[in-house]
Design a protein around this motif. Structure first.
Motif, PDB file in Angstrom:
ATOM      1  N   ILE A 110       0.826  -1.204   0.000  1.00 17.55           N
ATOM      2  CA  ILE A 110       0.000   0.000   0.000  1.00 17.55           C
ATOM      3  C   ILE A 110       0.861   1.255   0.000  1.00 17.55           C
ATOM      4  CG2 ILE A 110      -1.629   1.356   1.381  1.00 17.55           C
ATOM      5  CD1 ILE A 110      -2.857  -1.376   2.214  1.00 17.55           C
ATOM      6  N   VAL A 111       1.847   1.308   0.865  1.00 16.40           N
ATOM      7  CA  VAL A 111       2.685   2.501   0.958  1.00 16.40           C
ATOM      8  C   VAL A 111       3.480   2.695  -0.334  1.00 16.40           C
ATOM      9  CG1 VAL A 111       4.574   3.622   2.192  1.00 16.40           C
ATOM     10  CG2 VAL A 111       2.787   2.442   3.477  1.00 16.40           C
ATOM     11  N   ALA A 112       4.061   1.633  -0.839  1.00 14.01           N
ATOM     12  CA  ALA A 112       4.820   1.744  -2.090  1.00 14.01           C
ATOM     13  C   ALA A 112       3.920   2.229  -3.220  1.00 14.01           C
ATOM     14  CB  ALA A 112       5.460   0.409  -2.438  1.00 14.01           C
ATOM     15  N   SER A 113       2.713   1.719  -3.274  1.00 15.31           N
ATOM     16  CA  SER A 113       1.765   2.138  -4.304  1.00 15.31           C
ATOM     17  C   SER A 113       1.434   3.623  -4.182  1.00 15.31           C
ATOM     18  CB  SER A 113       0.490   1.302  -4.190  1.00 15.31           C
ATOM     19  OG  SER A 113      -0.498   1.773  -5.071  1.00 15.31           O
ATOM     20  N   ARG A 114       1.201   4.087  -2.969  1.00 18.98           N
ATOM     21  CA  ARG A 114       0.868   5.500  -2.741  1.00 18.98           C
ATOM     22  C   ARG A 114       2.010   6.417  -3.162  1.00 18.98           C
ATOM     23  NH1 ARG A 114      -3.841   7.247  -2.499  1.00 18.98           N
ATOM     24  NH2 ARG A 114      -3.326   8.871  -1.031  1.00 18.98           N
ATOM     25  N   PHE A 115       3.247   5.935  -3.060  1.00 17.15           N
ATOM     26  CA  PHE A 115       4.406   6.717  -3.475  1.00 17.15           C
ATOM     27  C   PHE A 115       4.711   6.539  -4.964  1.00 17.15           C
ATOM     28  CE2 PHE A 115       5.137   7.271   0.982  1.00 17.15           C
ATOM     29  CZ  PHE A 115       5.955   8.379   1.099  1.00 17.15           C
ATOM     30  N   GLY A 116       4.010   5.640  -5.621  1.00 17.60           N
ATOM     31  CA  GLY A 116       4.252   5.374  -7.032  1.00 17.60           C
ATOM     32  C   GLY A 116       5.480   4.512  -7.262  1.00 17.60           C
ATOM     33  N   CYS A 117       5.877   3.782  -6.237  1.00 18.28           N
ATOM     34  CA  CYS A 117       7.081   2.951  -6.295  1.00 18.28           C
ATOM     35  C   CYS A 117       6.723   1.508  -6.639  1.00 18.28           C
ATOM     36  CB  CYS A 117       7.809   2.982  -4.948  1.00 18.28           C
ATOM     37  SG  CYS A 117       8.257   4.649  -4.410  1.00 18.28           S
ATOM     38  N   THR A 118       7.710   0.771  -7.119  1.00 19.75           N
ATOM     39  CA  THR A 118       7.525  -0.653  -7.377  1.00 19.75           C
ATOM     40  C   THR A 118       8.349  -1.449  -6.369  1.00 19.75           C
ATOM     41  OG1 THR A 118       9.321  -0.689  -8.980  1.00 19.75           O
ATOM     42  CG2 THR A 118       7.104  -0.348  -9.840  1.00 19.75           C
ATOM     43  N   ILE A 119       7.849  -2.617  -6.039  1.00 22.90           N
ATOM     44  CA  ILE A 119       8.540  -3.511  -5.114  1.00 22.90           C
ATOM     45  C   ILE A 119       9.371  -4.480  -5.936  1.00 22.90           C
ATOM     46  CG2 ILE A 119       8.258  -5.244  -3.309  1.00 22.90           C
ATOM     47  CD1 ILE A 119       5.464  -3.916  -2.792  1.00 22.90           C
ATOM     48  N   ASP A 120      10.669  -4.473  -5.712  1.00 28.61           N
ATOM     49  CA  ASP A 120      11.555  -5.395  -6.415  1.00 28.61           C
ATOM     50  C   ASP A 120      11.635  -6.734  -5.702  1.00 28.61           C
ATOM     51  OD1 ASP A 120      12.161  -3.383  -8.316  1.00 28.61           O
ATOM     52  OD2 ASP A 120      13.705  -2.573  -6.992  1.00 28.61           O
ATOM     53  N   SER A 121      11.698  -6.687  -4.368  1.00 29.43           N
ATOM     54  CA  SER A 121      11.732  -7.928  -3.588  1.00 29.43           C
ATOM     55  C   SER A 121      11.358  -7.641  -2.141  1.00 29.43           C
ATOM     56  CB  SER A 121      13.119  -8.577  -3.646  1.00 29.43           C
ATOM     57  OG  SER A 121      14.074  -7.752  -3.016  1.00 29.43           O
ATOM     58  N   ILE A 122      10.855  -8.680  -1.493  1.00 23.31           N
ATOM     59  CA  ILE A 122      10.525  -8.621  -0.066  1.00 23.31           C
ATOM     60  C   ILE A 122      11.073  -9.881   0.585  1.00 23.31           C
ATOM     61  CG2 ILE A 122       8.699  -8.615   1.676  1.00 23.31           C
ATOM     62  CD1 ILE A 122       6.881  -7.241  -0.306  1.00 23.31           C
ATOM     63  N   ASP A 123      11.839  -9.700   1.667  1.00 24.62           N
ATOM     64  CA  ASP A 123      12.322 -10.830   2.461  1.00 24.62           C
ATOM     65  C   ASP A 123      11.534 -10.813   3.768  1.00 24.62           C
ATOM     66  OD1 ASP A 123      13.615 -12.624   4.140  1.00 24.62           O
ATOM     67  OD2 ASP A 123      15.607 -12.116   3.376  1.00 24.62           O
ATOM     68  N   ILE A 124      10.600 -11.731   3.887  1.00 28.22           N
ATOM     69  CA  ILE A 124       9.719 -11.779   5.053  1.00 28.22           C
ATOM     70  C   ILE A 124      10.505 -12.011   6.334  1.00 28.22           C
ATOM     71  CG2 ILE A 124       7.837 -13.077   6.148  1.00 28.22           C
ATOM     72  CD1 ILE A 124       6.901 -11.333   3.866  1.00 28.22           C
ATOM     73  N   GLU A 125      11.480 -12.897   6.305  1.00 26.54           N
ATOM     74  CA  GLU A 125      12.218 -13.256   7.519  1.00 26.54           C
ATOM     75  C   GLU A 125      12.961 -12.071   8.120  1.00 26.54           C
ATOM     76  OE1 GLU A 125      14.668 -16.717   7.140  1.00 26.54           O
ATOM     77  OE2 GLU A 125      13.098 -17.817   6.071  1.00 26.54           O
ATOM     78  N   THR A 126      13.608 -11.273   7.282  1.00 25.45           N
ATOM     79  CA  THR A 126      14.401 -10.142   7.782  1.00 25.45           C
ATOM     80  C   THR A 126      13.671  -8.812   7.668  1.00 25.45           C
ATOM     81  OG1 THR A 126      15.457  -9.778   5.630  1.00 25.45           O
ATOM     82  CG2 THR A 126      16.558 -11.283   7.166  1.00 25.45           C
ATOM     83  N   ARG A 127      12.452  -8.844   7.132  1.00 18.87           N
ATOM     84  CA  ARG A 127      11.664  -7.625   6.912  1.00 18.87           C
ATOM     85  C   ARG A 127      12.444  -6.615   6.062  1.00 18.87           C
ATOM     86  NH1 ARG A 127       7.778 -10.299   8.703  1.00 18.87           N
ATOM     87  NH2 ARG A 127       6.513  -9.727  10.484  1.00 18.87           N
ATOM     88  N   THR A 128      13.108  -7.129   5.030  1.00 16.07           N
ATOM     89  CA  THR A 128      13.881  -6.301   4.127  1.00 16.07           C
ATOM     90  C   THR A 128      13.111  -6.137   2.823  1.00 16.07           C
ATOM     91  OG1 THR A 128      15.922  -7.179   5.065  1.00 16.07           O
ATOM     92  CG2 THR A 128      16.094  -6.068   2.950  1.00 16.07           C
TER      93      THR A 128
END
Length: 68
Positions: free
Chosen positions: A14-32
């Motif tokens: 949601i936050v990335a979308s509101r900023f017009g950004c794209t998500i390249d990757s998400i690491d759930i374990e490290t919250r990166t």
């Protein structure tokens, strides 16, 4: 996936979308999260700070959901 993991992914999305950004990757374990924003590094930092603020409870997360 745990509910808190799902909440993290939702906040990032949601936050990335509101900023017009794209998500390249998400690491759930490290919250990166790796994001790319059209405004460059400064916008990426602002987006990352906003994600952190929501996750730390500094921003009313219910208000974030209402923006969808």
């Amino acid at each position: 996936m745990l509910q808190e993991d799902l909440n993290f992914v939702q906040v990032v999305s949601i936050v990335a979308s509101r900023f017009g950004c794209t998500i390249d990757s998400i690491d759930i374990e490290t919250r990166t999260v790796s994001i790319t924003c059209p405004g460059g590094t400064e916008q990426e930092i602002e987006c990352a700070i906003a994600i952190g603020d929501v996750m730390e409870g500094k921003v009313d997360s219910k208000g974030i959901w209402a923006l969808c």
